[in-house]
Design a protein around this motif. Structure first.
Motif, mmCIF file in Angstrom:
data_model
loop_
_atom_site.group_PDB
_atom_site.id
_atom_site.type_symbol
_atom_site.label_atom_id
_atom_site.label_comp_id
_atom_site.label_asym_id
_atom_site.label_seq_id
_atom_site.Cartn_x
_atom_site.Cartn_y
_atom_site.Cartn_z
ATOM 1 N N THR A 94 5.017 -34.076 68.791
ATOM 2 C CA THR A 94 4.667 -34.591 67.464
ATOM 3 C C THR A 94 4.573 -36.109 67.465
ATOM 4 O O THR A 94 3.691 -36.699 66.820
ATOM 5 C CB THR A 94 5.701 -34.124 66.430
ATOM 6 O OG1 THR A 94 5.773 -32.697 66.436
ATOM 7 C CG2 THR A 94 5.321 -34.596 65.032
ATOM 8 N N ASN A 238 2.007 -41.363 61.555
ATOM 9 C CA ASN A 238 0.953 -40.899 60.666
ATOM 10 C C ASN A 238 0.248 -42.033 59.935
ATOM 11 O O ASN A 238 -0.479 -41.781 58.971
ATOM 12 C CB ASN A 238 1.518 -39.896 59.666
ATOM 13 C CG ASN A 238 1.725 -38.524 60.281
ATOM 14 O OD1 ASN A 238 0.840 -37.680 60.247
ATOM 15 N ND2 ASN A 238 2.897 -38.302 60.870
ATOM 16 N N PRO A 311 5.635 -28.002 60.578
ATOM 17 C CA PRO A 311 4.393 -28.747 60.347
ATOM 18 C C PRO A 311 3.870 -28.642 58.917
ATOM 19 O O PRO A 311 3.425 -29.652 58.347
ATOM 20 C CB PRO A 311 3.414 -28.106 61.340
ATOM 21 C CG PRO A 311 4.282 -27.552 62.425
ATOM 22 C CD PRO A 311 5.534 -27.097 61.742
ATOM 23 N N ALA A 312 3.920 -27.450 58.308
ATOM 24 C CA ALA A 312 3.387 -27.289 56.958
ATOM 25 C C ALA A 312 4.216 -28.079 55.950
ATOM 26 O O ALA A 312 3.661 -28.764 55.080
ATOM 27 C CB ALA A 312 3.360 -25.804 56.581
ATOM 28 N N ARG A 314 6.120 -30.650 56.662
ATOM 29 C CA ARG A 314 5.931 -32.068 56.982
ATOM 30 C C ARG A 314 4.628 -32.586 56.373
ATOM 31 O O ARG A 314 4.576 -33.700 55.839
ATOM 32 C CB ARG A 314 5.941 -32.254 58.502
ATOM 33 C CG ARG A 314 5.975 -33.710 58.939
ATOM 34 C CD ARG A 314 6.312 -33.832 60.414
ATOM 35 N NE ARG A 314 5.332 -33.206 61.277
ATOM 36 C CZ ARG A 314 5.570 -32.182 62.077
ATOM 37 N NH1 ARG A 314 6.771 -31.629 62.116
ATOM 38 N NH2 ARG A 314 4.621 -31.679 62.853
ATOM 39 N N ALA A 315 3.579 -31.784 56.432
ATOM 40 C CA ALA A 315 2.296 -32.193 55.866
ATOM 41 C C ALA A 315 2.388 -32.373 54.351
ATOM 42 O O ALA A 315 1.732 -33.255 53.780
ATOM 43 C CB ALA A 315 1.219 -31.162 56.208
ATOM 44 N N GLN A 316 3.219 -31.563 53.694
ATOM 45 C CA GLN A 316 3.343 -31.658 52.234
ATOM 46 C C GLN A 316 3.946 -32.984 51.807
ATOM 47 O O GLN A 316 3.427 -33.650 50.906
ATOM 48 C CB GLN A 316 4.172 -30.483 51.713
ATOM 49 C CG GLN A 316 3.460 -29.139 51.795
ATOM 50 C CD GLN A 316 4.359 -27.987 51.396
ATOM 51 O OE1 GLN A 316 5.572 -28.151 51.199
ATOM 52 N NE2 GLN A 316 3.782 -26.797 51.280
ATOM 53 N N MET A 318 4.136 -35.685 53.606
ATOM 54 C CA MET A 318 3.236 -36.757 54.031
ATOM 55 C C MET A 318 2.119 -36.950 53.002
ATOM 56 O O MET A 318 1.734 -38.091 52.692
ATOM 57 C CB MET A 318 2.633 -36.430 55.399
ATOM 58 C CG MET A 318 3.609 -36.500 56.561
ATOM 59 S SD MET A 318 4.007 -38.199 57.028
ATOM 60 C CE MET A 318 5.035 -37.881 58.474
ATOM 61 N N CYS A 319 1.591 -35.840 52.463
ATOM 62 C CA CYS A 319 0.561 -35.927 51.424
ATOM 63 C C CYS A 319 1.118 -36.598 50.175
ATOM 64 O O CYS A 319 0.459 -37.433 49.554
ATOM 65 C CB CYS A 319 0.031 -34.524 51.113
ATOM 66 S SG CYS A 319 -1.257 -34.477 49.859
#
Length: 326
Positions: A94, A238, A311-312, A314-316, A318-319
């Protein structure tokens, strides 16, 4: 700078020869409650046992006959409470980091004593302990009157077993904590320049010393825990601007310190460890503190280990962070 006392195992278990246990060596070896320290000597595993206790007991066992022999490497860092641990499989890919040179040997290295010799190499049977030559930095008196190598020397010895982010977390810890080795002795506070000067005293061709020197540029003052280090590295990976780590924010006339903050945007990330779930009072105080931040116009996102790992999830967040900082 936060204060941190070294890990203590007092009272230490008694180390006795085989004959005093009334059993033969194979019988003691088959007992999961017994631990072999060195040839012919055993101790009963206490409730507060952890592998670093092996180094403490072995140092005490041999210090009468062998001068020096301070504890070094992973066990010395554990005794200093520097956050050394293995790296979960998802972290290096990652972050885009290579595995540690000796990552596969981490578990075995953590499970065996590691002592450093300075004047001469001992020839006595040390029961599977690792012996390395000291770099010559002054040792410190640690718990139970044992000697610990200098923290930077210990980190250099341990570096082959540690991934890049773990080394950064160790450097963050040294920059953020003043270590109390005994009731009366505190280590001199570490800053970036002091760490650089200490690394310069080590062999110039040491791969570990060079690696630590490179990673020092990624360490940040006022980072108070290794999950905060990992969260910061994920944020930077990111493409987000660098956060302020635990900046001072006055709230209700009191000093508050959000974990990762973008003060101009009044945005913060808070990492909650298991302590927040186990200790009811910590949980209550933390929720009250976060709500007062929100009342003051701050946007705060609370993270746990699963938010970093999946990952899912983490993406939330981050968004969410992108929306706040856009």
């Amino acid at each position: 700078m936060k204060a941190a006392r070294v890990l203590s195992f007092d009272p230490l278990p008694d180390v006795l020869p085989t004959v005093d246990w009334g059993l033969r060596a194979p019988q003691l070896n088959a007992d999961p409650a017994m631990v072999r320290l060195t040839r012919g000597y055993w101790f009963h595993k206490p409730e507060h046992y952890e592998p670093a206790m092996l180094s403490v007991l072995l140092h005490r066992h041999f210090r009468r006959n062998m001068s020096g022999l301070p504890i070094t490497g992973l066990h010395a860092l554990r005794l200093y409470k520097v956050p050394v641990d293995s790296t979960q499989h998802w972290i290096n890919p990652t972050l885009g980091h290579e595995p540690a040179p000796r990552a596969r040997a981490f578990v075995s290295a953590m499970g065996s004593p590691h002592l450093a010799w300075k004047r001469y190499r001992p020839t006595s049977e040390l029961g599977g302990a690792t012996m390395t030559k000291s770099y010559g930095l002054n040792p410190y008196l640690g718990p139970s009157e044992c000697a610990l190598t200098h923290p930077i020397e210990a980190l250099t010895v341990a570096a082959p077993y540690l991934s890049a982010w773990r080394i950064i977390a160790c450097l963050d810890y040294l920059l953020a904590h003043r270590i109390q080795v005994t009731n009366k002795i505190w280590l001199k506070p570490f800053d970036r320049e002091e760490i650089s000067r200490t690394l310069a005293l080590l062999p110039p061709r040491s791969r570990s010393a060079c690696r630590i020197a490179r990673l020092l540029s990624h360490a940040v003052e006022r980072t108070w825990s290794s999950p905060e280090t990992l969260t910061r590295l994920l944020v930077l990976k990111n493409g987000f601007p660098p956060p302020s780590m635990n900046p001072l924010v006055m709230l209700d006339g009191r000093e508050r310190f959000p974990d990762l903050a973008w003060v101009a945007k009044r945005t913060a990330l808070e990492y909650n460890s298991n302590d927040h779930a186990i200790d009811t009072q910590i949980y209550r105080d933390e929720n009250y503190r976060l709500e007062r931040f929100r009342d003051a116009g701050w946007k705060v996102r609370v993270l746990t280990w699963d938010d970093l790992r999946h990952p899912a999830r983490r993406a939330q967040w981050m968004c969410w962070l992108d929306q706040q900082l856009r």
